[in-house]
Design an enzyme around this catalytic site. Structure first.
Site, PDB file in Angstrom:
ATOM      1  N   ARG A  87     -71.539  50.707 -34.556  1.00  0.00           N
ATOM      2  CA  ARG A  87     -70.379  51.882 -34.083  1.00  0.00           C
ATOM      3  C   ARG A  87     -70.301  52.875 -35.298  1.00  0.00           C
ATOM      4  NH1 ARG A  87     -71.613  51.733 -29.393  1.00  0.00           N
ATOM      5  NH2 ARG A  87     -70.336  49.917 -28.224  1.00  0.00           N
ATOM      6  N   GLU A  90     -73.224  54.906 -35.076  1.00  0.00           N
ATOM      7  CA  GLU A  90     -73.187  55.764 -33.987  1.00  0.00           C
ATOM      8  C   GLU A  90     -72.376  57.030 -34.419  1.00  0.00           C
ATOM      9  OE1 GLU A  90     -72.196  55.399 -29.237  1.00  0.00           O
ATOM     10  OE2 GLU A  90     -71.069  54.399 -30.705  1.00  0.00           O
ATOM     11  N   SER A 113     -69.669  63.166 -52.413  1.00  0.00           N
ATOM     12  CA  SER A 113     -70.168  62.314 -53.475  1.00  0.00           C
ATOM     13  C   SER A 113     -69.873  60.742 -52.997  1.00  0.00           C
ATOM     14  CB  SER A 113     -69.714  62.045 -54.720  1.00  0.00           C
ATOM     15  OG  SER A 113     -70.010  61.215 -55.807  1.00  0.00           O
TER      16      SER A 113
END
Length: 146
Positions: A87, A90, A113
């Site tokens: 997830r 995703e 960063s």
């Protein structure tokens, strides 16, 4: 000892002692997310913190050398199978370009960063089901022209 053997040793000790990352982090004076990342082998610890982690988990002090060693930050490039990690993958796949565009509109051309960086994990109680709040806080690094 390499980082992988260190990781297995520390995770086994954590389980044996029935400690949470919060417990370990409190004992060593660091963030739970950072402590977990160091124990997983993705960050290096100072000698002092490495020894505190070893003492907290009751593991041999030679493991501190592996905690102090600079990591090679690589991970499996295959699409992750674990549902939680997938997830996150995703989210970056679906929203990565959007986030990049929004950040660059606000900050200019550059990156966030992951070195000058902190991350927090919080639980937000909600009557419809508890929610996970991830806070990624990284310094903005503008690209230079030369």
């Amino acid at each position: 000892m390499d980082k992988l053997e260190m990781r297995h040793t520390l995770l086994a000790a954590k389980a044996r002692k029935k400690m949470s990352w919060d417990d370990i982090a409190s004992a060593v004076g660091m963030s739970p997310v950072w402590v977990a990342s160091a124990c997983y082998g993705m960050n290096s610890a100072s000698a002092d913190i490495a020894h505190k982690i070893c003492d907290t988990l009751d593991v041999d002090s030679d493991i501190a050398d592996a905690l102090v060693a600079f990591p090679t930050k690589v991970w499996d490039e295959a699409i992750p199978q674990d549902p939680f990690i997938y997830r996150l993958y995703e989210v970056v796949g679906v929203y990565g370009e959007t986030l990049k565009d929004v950040v660059q509109e606000q900050f200019g051309d550059g990156i966030m960063s992951a070195i000058d960086f902190t991350m927090e994990v919080d639980k937000v109680e909600d009557p419809k089901g508890d929610r996970v709040l991830l806070t990624l806080n990284g310094k903005f690094l503008p690209y230079k022209s030369w």
